[in-house]
Write a protein that holds these residues in place. Structure first.
Motif, PDB file in Angstrom:
ATOM      1  N   GLN A  95       3.459  -5.611   3.351  1.00 24.45           N
ATOM      2  CA  GLN A  95       1.997  -4.105   4.190  1.00 24.45           C
ATOM      3  C   GLN A  95       3.282  -3.248   4.405  1.00 24.45           C
ATOM      4  N   ASP A  96       3.389  -2.045   3.624  1.00 24.22           N
ATOM      5  CA  ASP A  96       4.544  -0.793   4.650  1.00 24.22           C
ATOM      6  C   ASP A  96       3.748  -0.209   5.794  1.00 24.22           C
ATOM      7  N   LYS A  97       4.992   0.252   6.943  1.00 24.13           N
ATOM      8  CA  LYS A  97       4.298   1.120   7.550  1.00 24.13           C
ATOM      9  C   LYS A  97       2.776   1.561   7.628  1.00 24.13           C
ATOM     10  N   GLY A  98       1.883   1.995   8.642  1.00 23.69           N
ATOM     11  CA  GLY A  98       0.522   2.462   8.101  1.00 23.69           C
ATOM     12  C   GLY A  98      -0.427   1.901   7.475  1.00 23.69           C
ATOM     13  N   THR A 100      -2.897  -1.037   6.130  1.00 24.52           N
ATOM     14  CA  THR A 100      -3.337  -2.719   6.823  1.00 24.52           C
ATOM     15  C   THR A 100      -3.369  -4.357   5.595  1.00 24.52           C
ATOM     16  N   ASP A 128       3.837  -3.786   9.540  1.00 27.69           N
ATOM     17  CA  ASP A 128       3.154  -3.030  11.088  1.00 27.69           C
ATOM     18  C   ASP A 128       2.412  -4.298  11.963  1.00 27.69           C
ATOM     19  N   ASN A 130       0.037  -4.599  15.037  1.00 29.28           N
ATOM     20  CA  ASN A 130      -0.339  -4.112  16.076  1.00 29.28           C
ATOM     21  C   ASN A 130      -1.770  -4.883  16.003  1.00 29.28           C
TER      22      ASN A 130
END
Length: 453
Positions: A95-98, A100, A128, A130
């Motif tokens: 999963q890269d930043k931004g 899902t 990422d 969150n």
């Protein structure tokens, strides 16, 4: 039926002489003599050991690393894996930043599905963290993913300690396992700047900027986070005596930690960074993280392997071409893409280098069963047992051959093991009951399937 006759079967209960019978995608008989008919395919495997297919639980195929795309696609990488006897890889969907987790998983399926010679499963790497990502964790479990990864290094990937703790807490309800890249990224960044400021720009600067203490500190931190949460962890690519000591101390405290190392940390030391080669940049071939270490670290890790402290030997296969990729960092070692190839040669290297020190049951554990047990595939994978998947490696110990970029199937222009003399070769490799490789060459079949765990 396919009947493998005359070999020594390496089973969970020990070495057995007798027939191994494959019925479709499953094993239907282990040992004894099968009453074959004219409709059966009987294969003489005399003089060979018959293993469950080997499993490489640490690969990066067709992956963007933040600096470049890896040289091997899933198609080329799994083909090379099968040629060496590996019938299942576990790759790091990232999963890269931004992004899902669903998007990452969908992307990795798009890259792999329908292209693979060996089977493939996915760890889910989380970059990422969150509330949305947290809510996706149960969905990943339902999609057959029980192992995850986080990083303590690389700015575009790493999580802080509190985030890592929360990931551990999120996977605890289903007893998931977290694989962690253990290097102190803050220290690595600072040390890279210092080394460059000293005018050291070549590959020899790479190990100077990532000393053993950076690994050991990060492993120690992970051990305490595991102890705090009660969740299982897997230390990937352990490369140092200091890091090994942190794992030992944690195990004495009852921490549930699995340990992985790789062939490069058992065979190659940091003098390789001084290699010049024809163009003066051969040392870049060995730029991987963690870096190659001192001979004393190699001795400590090899002893740990022989003492049964290591759960898995996988590869961290992450291939980049020396020309056109790694040589972009010719004037700055921090710009050399990190990683090296290895998925094809792992079984031959380990069986050769530990010859006379380990035996078939040890190789079973280190190259197949350990990975299957740690990552939720056992006994479907990693065992010759009735009802297990028909993933089989018939290993002939007799051939003597030399590893070279000229005879490999990895889609990269070098091998870190160029010139290594090895003993043994995968004579026959079956993936889901289909012959995928013979005598180290692919048959052209692509029977690999996704492994939900």
């Amino acid at each position: 039926m396919k009947v493998l006759r005359g070999g020594v079967l390496v089973t969970p209960q020990g070495l057995v002489r007798g027939d191994l019978v494959l019925q479709g995608q499953k094993i239907s008989q282990v040992g004894g003599t099968y009453a074959a008919t004219a409709d059966d395919e009987v294969v003489d495997v005399s003089g060979c050991y018959v293993y469950p297919g080997f499993i490489d639980a640490h690969t990066h195929m067709q992956c963007w690393t933040g600096m470049d795309w890896t040289a091997d696609s899933f198609q080329t990488g799994t083909r090379a894996a099968a040629c060496g006897g590996t019938t299942t890889i576990v790759d790091y969907a990232t999963q890269d930043k931004g992004m899902t987790l669903h998007q990452a998983l969908d992307e990795w399926h798009k890259r792999a599905d329908g292209t693979c010679t060996s089977n493939y499963a996915f760890h889910m790497a989380i970059a990422d963290w969150n509330e949305r990502t947290r809510e996706e964790i149960p969905d990943m479990r339902r999609a057959g993913i029980v192992s995850f990864k986080t990083y303590f290094a690389y700015d575009h990937l790493r999580l802080d300690d509190a985030q890592t703790m929360e990931v551990l807490e999120s996977i605890l309800p289903f007893d998931g396992i977290l694989c962690v890249h253990c290097e102190n990224g803050t220290l690595v960044n600072a040390l890279q700047r210092r080394v460059l400021a000293q005018g050291i720009t070549g590959p020899e600067g790479h190990p100077l900027s990532r000393p053993a203490e950076c690994e050991a500190e990060a492993i120690s931190r992970l051990m305490y986070l595991s102890e705090l949460t009660g969740a299982r962890v897997n230390v990937v690519h352990c490369s140092t005596r200091l890091g090994l000591e942190q794992v030992r101390a944690a195990r004495r405290r009852g921490v549930r930690v699995a340990l992985e190392t790789c062939p490069q940390y058992l065979l190659l030391d940091d003098t390789r960074y001084l290699e010049q080669g024809e163009d003066g940049f051969a040392g870049a071939k060995y730029v991987m993280s963690p870096p190659l270490r001192k001979p004393s670290d190699i001795r400590a890790l090899r002893q740990a392997v022989m003492d049964g402290e290591v759960d898995q030997i996988s590869t961290d296969h992450c291939s980049f071409n020396l020309h056109g990729q790694k040589d972009r960092g010719r004037n700055d070692f921090t710009k050399i893409p990190n990683g090296g190839p290895g998925v094809e040669h792992r079984p031959a290297l380990i069986m050769t280098t530990f010859e006379g020190q380990l035996g078939p049951m040890d190789y079973l554990h280190l190259l197949s069963e350990g990975q299957a047990r740690v990552f939720g595939m056992y006994p479907h994978k990693g065992a010759l047992a009735v009802g297990s998947d028909a993933d089989v490696c018939v290993w002939d110990p007799a051939p003597r051959w030399t590893i070279s970029a000229k005879n490999q199937h990895q889609a990269v222009d070098y091998t870190t093991y160029e010139g290594f003399q090895v003993h043994g070769r995968a004579r026959l490799v079956y993936v889901n009951g289909v012959l995928a490789a013979k005598d180290g060459e692919p048959t052209g079949a692509q029977p690999g399937e996704y492994v939900a765990r």
